[in-house]
Design an enzyme around this catalytic site. Structure first.
Site, PDB file in Angstrom:
ATOM      1  CB  CYS A  51       4.648 -32.886 -29.879  1.00  0.00           C
ATOM      2  SG  CYS A  51       5.414 -31.417 -30.890  1.00  0.00           S
ATOM      3  CB  CYS A  60       6.107 -28.837 -32.674  1.00  0.00           C
ATOM      4  SG  CYS A  60       6.324 -30.182 -34.049  1.00  0.00           S
ATOM      5  CE  LYS A  84      11.040 -34.970 -34.203  1.00  0.00           C
ATOM      6  NZ  LYS A  84       9.762 -34.676 -33.485  1.00  0.00           N
ATOM      7  NE  ARG A 142       5.876 -34.513 -40.884  1.00  0.00           N
ATOM      8  CZ  ARG A 142       6.821 -34.300 -41.576  1.00  0.00           C
ATOM      9  NH1 ARG A 142       7.293 -34.279 -42.973  1.00  0.00           N
ATOM     10  NH2 ARG A 142       7.909 -33.963 -40.972  1.00  0.00           N
ATOM     11  NE  ARG A 190       6.515 -30.774 -37.368  1.00  0.00           N
ATOM     12  CZ  ARG A 190       5.607 -31.599 -37.815  1.00  0.00           C
ATOM     13  NH1 ARG A 190       6.270 -32.794 -38.309  1.00  0.00           N
ATOM     14  NH2 ARG A 190       4.375 -31.335 -37.910  1.00  0.00           N
ATOM     15  CD  GLU A 235      19.292 -29.439 -30.209  1.00  0.00           C
ATOM     16  OE1 GLU A 235      19.055 -29.550 -29.252  1.00  0.00           O
ATOM     17  OE2 GLU A 235      18.865 -28.514 -31.059  1.00  0.00           O
ATOM     18  CE  LYS A 249      10.742 -39.242 -34.819  1.00  0.00           C
ATOM     19  NZ  LYS A 249       9.570 -38.782 -34.310  1.00  0.00           N
ATOM     20  CB  SER A 300       6.930 -43.735 -40.204  1.00  0.00           C
ATOM     21  OG  SER A 300       7.408 -42.639 -40.595  1.00  0.00           O
ATOM     22  CE1 TYR A 321       5.236 -46.478 -35.582  1.00  0.00           C
ATOM     23  CE2 TYR A 321       7.145 -46.229 -36.412  1.00  0.00           C
ATOM     24  CZ  TYR A 321       6.171 -45.748 -35.859  1.00  0.00           C
ATOM     25  OH  TYR A 321       6.188 -44.459 -35.644  1.00  0.00           O
TER      26      TYR A 321
HETATM   27 ZN   LIG Z   1       5.573 -32.131 -32.969  1.00  0.00          ZN
END
Ligand SMILES: [Zn+2]
Length: 321
Positions: free
Chosen positions: A112, A122, A191, A201, A213, A229, A244, A269, A308
């Site tokens: 990206c 992006c 997404k 971020r 976005r 998608e 996601k 996150s 994570y």
């Molecule tokens: Zn991006």
């Protein structure tokens, strides 16, 4: 039903069990650092300098983790994301280092531009009928260049995360034309425009200077659009699809599993931060909550889980053996 739940019988009948092979560890590599720097909103997670990344990955390998997903934070940003495809860029350096020291680790790279653009979007931006926004087709060639440079550095799988229309087909054709047919594409195929990306971020330094976005990610209320998608990315040649975030979207995950391709789920996150914060306050038991969240994601149909918690879970699974 309780006959089947006695202590000896129950383990034999378990339908879904986590394994280390399900897990992918996301890692942030920062070209500006000389020592690891903690990510405040993600306790226990760090940005690493390029010089440290091979050792970090070797440690994950020794714990039984077999795949990592690499994000880069470059030294310089500009409107065209030039540092994203530079042969000496941060991800390119990191991948070469990992492949030199831990050659069998599967290396996935995030493809990206948002970490590399000064405006934080992006790809290439410009005027649209709705004002300044991400331009679709002019950004495709940029994604091709980034994907090729990652693959030439040794990435096994490239993962376009930009949600541009046609990006999977474009990258597939570009890789094939370079003789990189063996490189897989894991599409961030579904997404959602989610509030759960907030801590990322900070982690990836990818906030934006204007807008958001929502014009390229799926609204959380849209199910048919979400499935379409992923279907489109499958048609364009994706090898692995992805949902996601993960935990809020298990219904979507289950439906995308019916397309027939392997499906990854990204426990993002914000999902990490929610569990961590509650655990640090003593309000939830971390280990039990993490295992339950990942088991639910797998039960819903994920073949791979990007989390994570990967290193922690690997250790817990060892203790259970
Ligand atoms: Zn991006």
């Amino acid at each position: 039903m309780r006959r089947s739940r006695s202590r000896n019988i129950q383990p034999l009948l378990r339908e879904v069990t986590l394994s280390k092979n399900d897990l992918v560890a996301p890692l942030f590599v920062d070209e500006n650092l000389t020592a690891p720097r903690p990510i405040e909103s993600m306790p226990g997670q760090f940005r690493y300098p390029v010089t440290d990344i091979a050792a970090v990955v070797a440690e994950l390998w020794n714990k039984g983790i077999r795949a990592v997903l690499i994000f880069g934070i470059p030294r310089t940003k500009d409107a065209e994301a030039c540092s994203a495809y530079a042969p000496g860029g941060v991800v390119q350096q990191a991948v070469r280092s990992i492949k030199t020291h831990v050659p069998r680790m599967v290396v996935i790279t995030d493809v990206c531009a948002c970490e590399y653009t000064d405006h934080g979007h992006c790809g290439i931006i410009g005027k649209t009928r709705g004002g300044m926004d991400l331009l679709n087709d002019p950004s495709l060639e940029l994604m091709d260049r980034i994907a090729i440079s990652h693959a030439l550095s040794g990435a096994d799988i490239v993962a376009p995360s930009c949600m541009l229309d046609g990006v999977v087909g474009s990258i597939r054709a570009a890789l094939d034309a370079e003789g990189l047919e063996e490189v897989l594409i894991m599409a961030y195929s579904t997404k959602f425009a989610s509030a759960l990306y907030g801590p990322f971020r900070e982690a990836a330094d990818s906030g934006f200077s204007f807008g958001d976005r929502t014009t390229y990610q799926v609204h959380p209320g849209n199910s048919r659009e979400a499935i379409l998608e992923s279907q489109l990315d499958a048609d364009e040649g994706a090898d692995i699809l992805m949902v996601k975030p993960a935990g809020f979207y298990l219904d979507i995950l289950a439906q995308i599993g019916t397309i027939g391709l392997p499906v990854a789920a990204y426990q993002v996150s914000g999902e990490y931060a929610m569990i961590k914060a509650a655990a640090l306050n003593g309000w939830l038991k971390e280990r039990e909550t993490v295992i339950e969240s990942l088991t639910s994601i797998k039960r819903a149909g994920a073949d791979l889980i990007i989390t994570y918690f990967a290193a922690d879970v690997a250790g817990w699974l060892d203790e259970n053996e």
